[in-house]
Design a protein around this motif. Structure first.
Motif, short mmCIF file in Angstrom:
data_model
loop_
_atom_site.label_atom_id
_atom_site.label_comp_id
_atom_site.label_asym_id
_atom_site.label_seq_id
_atom_site.Cartn_x
_atom_site.Cartn_y
_atom_site.Cartn_z
N PRO A 387 -64.74 -9.14 -8.39
CA PRO A 387 -63.65 -9.69 -7.58
C PRO A 387 -62.29 -9.72 -8.26
O PRO A 387 -61.30 -10.05 -7.63
CB PRO A 387 -64.13 -11.12 -7.32
N GLU A 388 -62.24 -9.39 -9.60
CA GLU A 388 -60.94 -9.43 -10.28
C GLU A 388 -59.93 -8.49 -9.65
O GLU A 388 -58.72 -8.71 -9.74
CB GLU A 388 -61.12 -9.10 -11.77
N PHE A 389 -60.40 -7.43 -9.01
CA PHE A 389 -59.53 -6.48 -8.33
C PHE A 389 -58.63 -7.17 -7.33
O PHE A 389 -57.47 -6.78 -7.14
CB PHE A 389 -60.40 -5.42 -7.64
N PHE A 390 -59.15 -8.22 -6.68
CA PHE A 390 -58.38 -8.96 -5.69
C PHE A 390 -57.56 -10.10 -6.30
O PHE A 390 -56.73 -10.69 -5.64
CB PHE A 390 -59.31 -9.53 -4.62
N GLN A 391 -57.81 -10.41 -7.56
CA GLN A 391 -57.22 -11.60 -8.17
C GLN A 391 -56.11 -11.28 -9.17
O GLN A 391 -55.19 -12.07 -9.34
CB GLN A 391 -58.31 -12.41 -8.89
N MET A 392 -56.21 -10.16 -9.85
CA MET A 392 -55.28 -9.84 -10.93
C MET A 392 -55.13 -8.33 -11.07
O MET A 392 -55.81 -7.55 -10.39
CB MET A 392 -55.76 -10.45 -12.25
N SER A 393 -54.26 -7.92 -11.96
CA SER A 393 -53.99 -6.49 -12.14
C SER A 393 -54.66 -5.97 -13.40
O SER A 393 -54.63 -6.62 -14.45
CB SER A 393 -52.47 -6.26 -12.22
N HIS A 394 -55.30 -4.81 -13.28
CA HIS A 394 -55.90 -4.11 -14.41
C HIS A 394 -55.24 -2.74 -14.55
O HIS A 394 -54.65 -2.23 -13.59
CB HIS A 394 -57.40 -3.94 -14.20
N PRO A 395 -55.34 -2.13 -15.72
CA PRO A 395 -54.76 -0.78 -15.89
C PRO A 395 -55.32 0.19 -14.85
O PRO A 395 -56.49 0.12 -14.48
CB PRO A 395 -55.18 -0.40 -17.31
N LEU A 396 -54.46 1.09 -14.40
CA LEU A 396 -54.83 2.07 -13.39
C LEU A 396 -54.96 3.44 -14.05
O LEU A 396 -54.09 3.84 -14.83
CB LEU A 396 -53.77 2.11 -12.28
N TYR A 397 -56.04 4.14 -13.73
CA TYR A 397 -56.26 5.49 -14.23
C TYR A 397 -56.52 6.42 -13.06
O TYR A 397 -57.20 6.05 -12.09
CB TYR A 397 -57.45 5.54 -15.19
N GLU A 398 -56.00 7.62 -13.14
CA GLU A 398 -56.24 8.63 -12.12
C GLU A 398 -57.38 9.54 -12.57
O GLU A 398 -57.37 10.02 -13.71
CB GLU A 398 -54.99 9.46 -11.86
N VAL A 399 -58.36 9.74 -11.71
CA VAL A 399 -59.45 10.68 -12.00
C VAL A 399 -58.95 12.08 -11.65
O VAL A 399 -58.65 12.36 -10.49
CB VAL A 399 -60.71 10.32 -11.18
N VAL A 400 -58.84 12.95 -12.64
CA VAL A 400 -58.14 14.23 -12.44
C VAL A 400 -59.06 15.44 -12.43
O VAL A 400 -58.63 16.54 -12.08
CB VAL A 400 -57.04 14.42 -13.51
N THR A 401 -60.33 15.28 -12.81
CA THR A 401 -61.25 16.42 -12.80
C THR A 401 -62.55 16.03 -12.15
O THR A 401 -62.88 14.84 -12.04
CB THR A 401 -61.53 16.93 -14.23
N GLY A 402 -63.31 17.04 -11.73
CA GLY A 402 -64.61 16.79 -11.13
C GLY A 402 -65.60 16.20 -12.09
O GLY A 402 -66.62 15.62 -11.68
N GLU A 403 -65.32 16.32 -13.39
CA GLU A 403 -66.21 15.73 -14.41
C GLU A 403 -65.88 14.27 -14.66
O GLU A 403 -66.55 13.60 -15.43
CB GLU A 403 -66.09 16.51 -15.73
N GLY A 404 -64.81 13.80 -14.03
CA GLY A 404 -64.46 12.39 -14.16
C GLY A 404 -63.46 12.07 -15.24
O GLY A 404 -63.28 10.89 -15.57
N LEU A 405 -62.79 13.09 -15.81
CA LEU A 405 -61.77 12.82 -16.81
C LEU A 405 -60.60 12.08 -16.17
O LEU A 405 -60.21 12.37 -15.03
CB LEU A 405 -61.29 14.13 -17.44
N MET A 406 -60.03 11.13 -16.92
CA MET A 406 -58.98 10.28 -16.36
C MET A 406 -57.75 10.28 -17.26
O MET A 406 -57.83 10.57 -18.46
CB MET A 406 -59.51 8.84 -16.21
N ARG A 407 -56.62 9.93 -16.64
CA ARG A 407 -55.38 9.75 -17.39
C ARG A 407 -54.70 8.49 -16.87
O ARG A 407 -54.84 8.13 -15.69
CB ARG A 407 -54.47 10.96 -17.22
N PRO A 408 -53.95 7.82 -17.75
CA PRO A 408 -53.24 6.61 -17.31
C PRO A 408 -52.27 6.91 -16.17
O PRO A 408 -51.69 8.00 -16.10
CB PRO A 408 -52.49 6.16 -18.57
N CYS A 409 -52.13 5.96 -15.28
CA CYS A 409 -51.29 6.15 -14.10
C CYS A 409 -50.60 4.82 -13.80
O CYS A 409 -51.20 3.76 -13.97
CB CYS A 409 -52.15 6.60 -12.93
#
Length: 585
Positions: A387-409
């Protein structure tokens, strides 16, 4: 306007071309899914995809010059206090001729016009193969409403995945979770030999009493109505002695654990079985001095390891057909919502690889024109940490590949696939806020309560058990009618007995009875009448008691109906649903 506040088995189709209104203030109402053109739109897709596309292209703008939609900048508030945003309107200066017969049909008092149109509508619904609202009342597939909701004013619909868009086989999924939990408990030194998963042992909405090792069912006020210690149901007397002066208070998390979701089933079964082992003295001293609270922590730790170590989800991903019950209509319902102008969101705590695998399995094969599940959603959030998603802010990452690699966003965009973030980020990205968003999930706290309390999102709770419960209620109507008749008879007999008893009491104190007729009764007649009435009431009690005890057995033999706590009262689960969910399918 479509009005709903509910918990559902199937997501409602929101189509701006239909209008249905249901509003309640003191009780939960049921609206057939067909009221929202769910089945009608399903029928429209029965032809081949190529012909559907050609038809859609040829009729893309049909009605644009006749109808308009109330915009967010021009909306008003209707007589129910709801926004008129999204309402269909007639452009009177561009109305097409209805025809002589049609124009004549619209003349006269509206009550008569409406009656005739309603009759014709029922005939057309029958021709379409869609049950009318009146004939659909005995169908378990419906939407249960607890407050008013204008579906047209909803701009975006967010969905949870597990047990919401993904219908798991409870016996298979929770059974394997239980198995992995037992393995972990065995490795921790607990005696688990001879134990097996029993899904009928518990139902959603029960509460674990971690101090006493009990599982209890409470009414809407928190009074305990039924209880089980270990796997043994307690007598009414034992329940009264143990909880007579005590209320279930879910705010005391150190003691009470509410079974919010079907994911709670495996944990509750394992815990209640281990309570038996603790009472039997089968748990060795090498595990340290254990009370019921410590035992609950140990079971929770074992089940948590089953989830985080990945073995359980890896097994499910390798053979999803063994664990998932796909619904061919579900992906098309979401497509209809998207084509009707709704922005769709997927917000799940599951990670990207699991989400992608399960959604591909359950959705892709049912979508037209080589669409994939990602094409349905304006935004996808995995590993949301609700439920923290509705309560506070966490770092956001974009999933950029089909293997699930992410980068900060730092900013989400439409069509993106992200991990983490917050609900506030979604609102800012889509420029949609508060009650313009409907969120659909299966967890009362994580999905429904927190999105409503912190963001004022509208909410819908998926409660798939309601289909089985509704069937059980329909099939037990005769039994319940006989029970109510006996209770009413006892009430009348008891009322007379109490009046005669009061008359006797006043006589014994040398005072006149409350009425002339009672005063004129002789002593023998009075006592004989009381004796007879008392025997009748005692015999009625002997008949009523087992009938009350068995009420709800068609749903669950131990706990009765999911939504009720006794014949007349609502369960604690139902109170939570009414408080936090607008809809429940």
């Amino acid at each position: 306007m479509a009005s709903i506040h509910c918990f559902f088995r199937y997501p409602v189709q929101l189509n701006t071309s239909t209008s249905t209104s249901t509003s309640t203030s003191t009780s939960t109402s049921r609206v057939p899914v067909s009221s929202f053109s769910f089945n009608c739109l399903r029928c429209s897709r029965s032809s081949s995809s190529s012909s559907v596309d050609a038809h859609a292209a040829a009729n893309k703008n049909v009605g644009d010059d006749v109808f308009s939609v109330t915009s967010s900048s021009e909306y008003d508030v209707d007589y129910l206090g709801e926004s008129t945003k999204g309402d269909f309107n007639l452009n009177f200066d561009r109305l097409q001729p209805v025809g002589i017969d049609g124009e004549a049909a619209l003349d006269g008092p509206i009550e008569e016009v409406a009656r005739m149109e309603a009759q014709e509508a029922e005939h057309l619904l029958n021709d379409f193969g869609i049950p009318s609202p009146s004939s659909a009342r005995n169908s378990p597939r419906g939407i249960f409403c607890s407050r008013t909701l204008n579906l047209r004013s909803i701009s975006a619909i967010g969905y949870d995945m597990d047990y919401t868009l993904m219908h798991y086989n409870v016996m298979a999924w929770e059974g394997r979770a239980y198995d992995y939990c037992m393995v972990n408990l065995r490795n921790m030194g607990f005696p688990v030999e001879g134990l097996a998963f029993d899904p009928d042992l518990v139902i959603r909405g029960l509460v674990i009493d971690k101090e006493k090792g009990n599982l209890v069912k409470a009414d809407r006020f928190g009074y305990v109505k039924r209880a089980m210690h270990g796997t043994t149901m307690l007598s009414n007397r034992a329940v009264s002695e143990m909880y007579g002066r005590e209320l279930v208070d879910l705010r005391k998390e150190s003691r009470w654990e509410f079974l919010n979701t079907l994911f709670s089933v495996s944990e509750a079964v394992a815990y209640m079985q281990m309570v038996n082992r603790l009472d039997e003295g089968a748990i060795g001293p090498e595990l340290g001095p254990l009370d019921y609270k410590g035992l609950y922590k140990a079971v929770g730790k074992a089940l948590f390891r089953a989830h985080v170590e990945g073995q359980l989800k890896s097994e499910i991903m390798s053979k999803p057909e063994l664990f998932v019950e796909p619904d061919p209509e579900l992906p098309l319902a979401l497509l209809d919502q998207k084509e009707a102008g709704k922005k769709l969101l997927l917000i799940t705590n599951s990670d990207y690889h699991y989400t992608d695998k399960m959604m591909q399995h359950s959705f892709n094969r049912f979508l037209p024109n080589d669409m994939g599940w990602r094409d349905l959603f304006n935004m996808v959030i995995v590993s949301a940490r609700k439920p923290e998603f509705f309560q506070m802010s966490h770092p956001l990452y974009e999933v950029v590949t089909g293997e699930g690699l992410m980068r900060p966003c730092f900013k989400a965009r439409t069509g993106g696939l992200y991990s983490g973030g917050s609900a506030q980020m979604i609102e800012n990205s889509l420029n949609i806020h508060g009650d313009e968003i409907l969120y659909v999930g299966d967890h009362i706290y994580t999905d429904v309560s927190q999105s409503k309390v912190h963001l004022r999102w509208r909410t819908a709770l998926i409660c798939r058990e309601l289909e089985e419960e509704y069937n059980a209620l329909i099939n037990s109507r005769g039994q319940r009618a006989r029970l109510v008749e006996l209770i009413n008879q006892k009430e009348v007999v008891g009322d007379l007995f109490n009046q005669l008893r009061l008359s006797l009491q006043r006589r014994n104190r040398g005072r006149p009875a409350q009425t002339l007729a009672a005063t004129n009764m002789d002593d023998q007649e009075l006592t004989e009448s009381m004796q007879k009435l008392l025997v009748v009431m005692q015999r009625l009690d002997q008949k009523i008691a087992p009938m009350l005890e068995s009420d709800g057995e068609l749903f669950n033999k131990r706990w009765g109906f999911l939504s009720r706590a006794g014949l007349w009262d609502k369960s604690h689960l139902m109170r939570q649903i009414e408080k936090y969910a607008a809809l429940s399918p």
